[in-house]
Design a protein around this motif. Structure first.
Motif, PDB file in Angstrom:
ATOM      1  N   ASP A   1      -8.481  55.847  64.766  1.00  0.00           N
ATOM      2  CA  ASP A   1      -9.361  54.715  65.044  1.00  0.00           C
ATOM      3  C   ASP A   1     -10.801  55.213  65.150  1.00  0.00           C
ATOM      4  OD1 ASP A   1     -10.031  52.073  65.789  1.00  0.00           O
ATOM      5  OD2 ASP A   1      -9.637  52.455  67.908  1.00  0.00           O
ATOM      6  N   ASN A   2     -10.987  56.296  65.875  1.00  0.00           N
ATOM      7  CA  ASN A   2     -12.320  56.858  66.067  1.00  0.00           C
ATOM      8  C   ASN A   2     -12.898  57.428  64.776  1.00  0.00           C
ATOM      9  OD1 ASN A   2     -13.422  57.295  69.152  1.00  0.00           O
ATOM     10  ND2 ASN A   2     -11.232  56.862  69.062  1.00  0.00           N
ATOM     11  N   SER A   3     -12.049  57.953  63.902  1.00  0.00           N
ATOM     12  CA  SER A   3     -12.578  58.485  62.638  1.00  0.00           C
ATOM     13  C   SER A   3     -13.130  57.371  61.763  1.00  0.00           C
ATOM     14  CB  SER A   3     -11.487  59.274  61.896  1.00  0.00           C
ATOM     15  OG  SER A   3     -10.488  58.436  61.343  1.00  0.00           O
ATOM     16  N   LEU A   4     -12.449  56.226  61.723  1.00  0.00           N
ATOM     17  CA  LEU A   4     -12.964  55.085  60.956  1.00  0.00           C
ATOM     18  C   LEU A   4     -14.240  54.540  61.586  1.00  0.00           C
ATOM     19  CD1 LEU A   4      -9.699  53.112  60.052  1.00  0.00           C
ATOM     20  CD2 LEU A   4     -10.909  54.832  58.699  1.00  0.00           C
ATOM     21  N   ILE A   5     -14.279  54.514  62.919  1.00  0.00           N
ATOM     22  CA  ILE A   5     -15.482  54.039  63.612  1.00  0.00           C
ATOM     23  C   ILE A   5     -16.656  54.963  63.318  1.00  0.00           C
ATOM     24  CG2 ILE A   5     -16.514  53.674  65.882  1.00  0.00           C
ATOM     25  CD1 ILE A   5     -13.673  52.852  66.839  1.00  0.00           C
TER      26      ILE A   5
END
Length: 679
Positions: free
Chosen positions: A566-570
């Motif tokens: 999730d954080n990588s896409l963000i």
């Protein structure tokens, strides 16, 4: 479950304790598994009636672990005259090699005992604690123990055997098999060693491999050591002074190798399985996003995923499987419950995001690799996916993607990535009715239309279709920014409910909107500020749900934990909109968290404030290794280096976090061949 050891090879895996033993756990799937069935639920070793004590462990190779053991208790006066090196390997079958070493001055008589059992549990039965409906068999044949299970034409069997080796005098050793295991006895001379091998072969009907019994083609089986070495050689080489990043990168590359899964329909190609232990199979959403993350590092995963997901694309209306024409599958299973249609995963289509993401991956793959043949080959499937967005995906007829399960009660209620029952909620904790239209689904649809337009114009020779998709994307973006924006809060609604009202919780999903490009430029700054606010950003990453929401729980699966993928896409979305420092801050936070997990990012970890816990808190049942968590490291690297394919060139616009003095990625593959990037 950091005290457990995981060994895996694509379609099969084993989970043991730190001695190499296992027995069935009611809360976590320990044992030997293949094709969604637990073939062994007990594997317990004793020597001369004593359990073994773990001295050390080497599990650096995903397909093999070495346990250094002694038949003694841990005391201050520890002084064993014997030690054991136990090497377990999984490669179509499970091998447990014991090297027993004498350190004493006198011969010693040994009784090596292996107790075994199998419940042949389906992976779904372990999660839901259901009972078996078939019958068990056990027999001894030609010196081997056969344990079996059969329910009508569903048949699984495990064959357990022992090789006494040649290191010990054959006149002084023998083995016996009984219905509960096997016993090997021998006399070990002073300063000598005895190497014996215990094996378990997993079989389907007719004593064929499970793959063969399911109608699959045999896999090409190179040496796993050579295969892993080649995998590392083909991956870009990272040079950095940041120790946590260096270790996490190597572990992530190795975990992606370990999670390569070869479905029956893939013509021998390997796709990323979602994660061990619960999801060692193809997952539409997870496999697509992992392949997207890994494009600058292992583009062959994307090619295999596109090919594999194209074969069982939905072609009819089937309520039991939530299937619709053009829809991309969610999950495929091969266990007993699937065989008897007690759950719909043969395949199951209960996700609303895999279909637009399929088009996103196809376009991104071509941009990186220049593989136009793939785009031409699967034009029909890509068009069908785009058509699904506007037909079956738009269940309410208002231009948004909605979901509502038809496969009750086994199907998923939430068919977005936050697919737990309480993953989508209002600020006050209430749960909306169905159907639901989550915000990130609309972002994926927008991105798919923009990318589909490029494919139509440049490869399919259909400019009229391209123009139509671009008009639809522009209209979707305008409506979305009107209907989902909550003016009083300054962020986008998590979803629309069945009445078209806003589901007003503040959640990490808004970061996916930056990744897709659907956010109006005038509102991007407010979105970024919310993502980096104390309510969402824990110091280790962005939480799935903000702390001031009623359902917030730092160890709630989708309501407060931190998910690396999730954080990588963000982070990538923040870079897209020019928030370079914010992106770098997320990247370093997740990478530093990885250091506390020995470089292996789990599926999720606790959303506690960093200053409170001082280290990231484990989520008890998180998958580890997990494909899109391994891929998160790679996408975070791409974000830090600002890597983008532009035409036939690789463009880099680095923005490094504080504390990084040097970052070099050598031999990045793509349509440009291989290229070095440095910051």
């Amino acid at each position: 479950m950091s005290d457990l050891v995981r060994i895996l090879d694509g379609n099969s895996f084993v989970v043991t304790d730190r001695r190499g033993d296992f027995s069935a756990s009611p809360t976590f799937p320990t044992g030997l598994f293949s094709w969604d069935t637990r073939f062994l639920s007990k594997w317990r070793l004793t020597i001369n009636g004593r359990s073994l004590y773990s001295l050390s462990l080497d599990d650096l190779q995903y397909y093999q672990a070495r346990f250094f053991l002694a038949p003694a208790s841990a005391t201050h006066d520890f002084d064993s005259t014997m030690s054991i090196i136990r090497q377990q390997t999984i490669n179509d079958e499970f091998e447990d090699q014991l090297t027993i070493i004498s350190h004493g001055d006198e011969p010693v008589d040994l009784v090596v005992r292996l107790d075994v059992a199998s419940d042949f549990a389906d992976i779904f039965e372990i999660r839901h604690q259901t009972k078996k409906k078939g019958g068990y068999t056990s027999r001894i044949e030609n010196g081997s123990l056969f344990l079996g299970y059969q329910r009508e034409d569903f048949h699984r069997e495990v064959m357990i055997s022992c090789d006494l080796g040649s290191e010990i005098d054959p006149g002084n050793c023998r083995s016996e098999v009984d219905l509960d295991g096997l016993t090997a006895t021998g006399r070990l001379e002073p300063k000598k060693m005895w190497v014996l091998k215990l094996r378990a072969a997993m079989l389907g009907p007719g004593r064929r491999t499970v793959r063969a019994s399911l109608g699959g083609t045999p896999r090409r089986r190179p040496s796993l050591a050579e295969d892993l070495e080649l995998w590392f050689d083909n991956a870009p080489r990272l040079e950095t002074d940041h120790e946590s990043l260096a270790g996490t990168y190597r572990r992530s590359i190795a975990d992606l190798a370990a999670l390569r899964y070869t479905p029956l329909v893939s013509a021998g190609l390997s796709v990323p399985a979602a994660g061990l232990p619960w999801f060692m199979t193809i997952f539409g959403r997870d496999s697509i996003i992992t392949s997207f993350q890994a494009l600058p590092f292992a583009p062959q995963l994307a090619a295999a995923t596109i090919y594999t997901l194209s074969i069982p694309q939905g072609s009819r209306l089937d309520d039991f499987r939530d299937e619709e024409p053009g829809k991309v599958l969610h999950e495929f299973r091969y266990g007993e419950s699937a065989a008897f249609e007690e759950q719909p995963h043969t395949p199951y289509y209960g996700s609303a995001d895999a279909t637009p993401l399929y088009v996103v991956l196809m376009d991104e793959y071509e941009r990186w690799t220049g593989d136009a043949a793939m785009v031409h080959r699967f034009e029909r499937e890509a068009r069908a996916a785009l058509d699904w967005i506007d037909t079956y995906g738009d269940a309410m007829g208002n231009g948004y993607i909605w979901y509502q399960r038809r496969s009750a009660p086994r199907g998923l209620q939430n068919q977005c990535w936050k697919d737990s029952d309480d993953g989508i909620c209002y600020r006050d904790g209430r749960l909306p009715g169905f159907p639901r239209a989550t915000c990130e689904l609309q972002g994926y649809a927008y991105d798919a239309k923009i990318r589909g337009a490029r494919l139509a114009r440049e490869f399919w020779g259909d400019p009229a279709y391209a123009e139509r998709l671009e008009r639809e994307a522009a209209d979707l973006k305008q409506r979305f920014n009107r209907d989902f924006w909550i003016e009083r809060h300054g962020y986008y609604a998590l979803a629309l409910d069945t009445n078209g009202d806003q589901v007003d919780a503040l959640a990490s999903n808004i970061g996916h909107l930056l990744w897709s490009g659907i956010v109006d430029e005038s509102r991007a700054d407010q979105v970024a500020r919310h993502l980096m606010s104390p309510e969402l950003f824990s110091g280790w990453g962005v939480r799935t749900l903000a702390t001031d929401q009623a359902r917030y729980n730092p160890i709630g699966y989708h309501i407060g934990t931190v998910w690396p993928f999730d954080n990588s896409l963000i982070a990538w979305g923040l870079r897209r909109y020019g928030f370079d420092r914010e992106s770098a801050r997320i990247a370093i936070a997740v990478i530093e968290a990885a250091g506390y997990f020995a470089g292996r990012l789990p599926e999720a970890f606790g959303g506690y404030e960093r200053d409170l816990t001082r280290y990231p808190v484990e989520y008890p049942t998180a998958c580890s290794p997990q494909a899109w968590s391994a891929g998160a490291t790679l996408l975070l690297l791409r974000a830090m280096l600002g890597l983008e394919p532009v035409g036939d060139q690789l463009v880099s616009r680095p923005s490094l976090p504080d504390g990084f003095d040097r970052l070099v990625l050598r031999n990045v593959p793509g349509r440009w061949g291989r290229k070095d990037v440095s910051a």
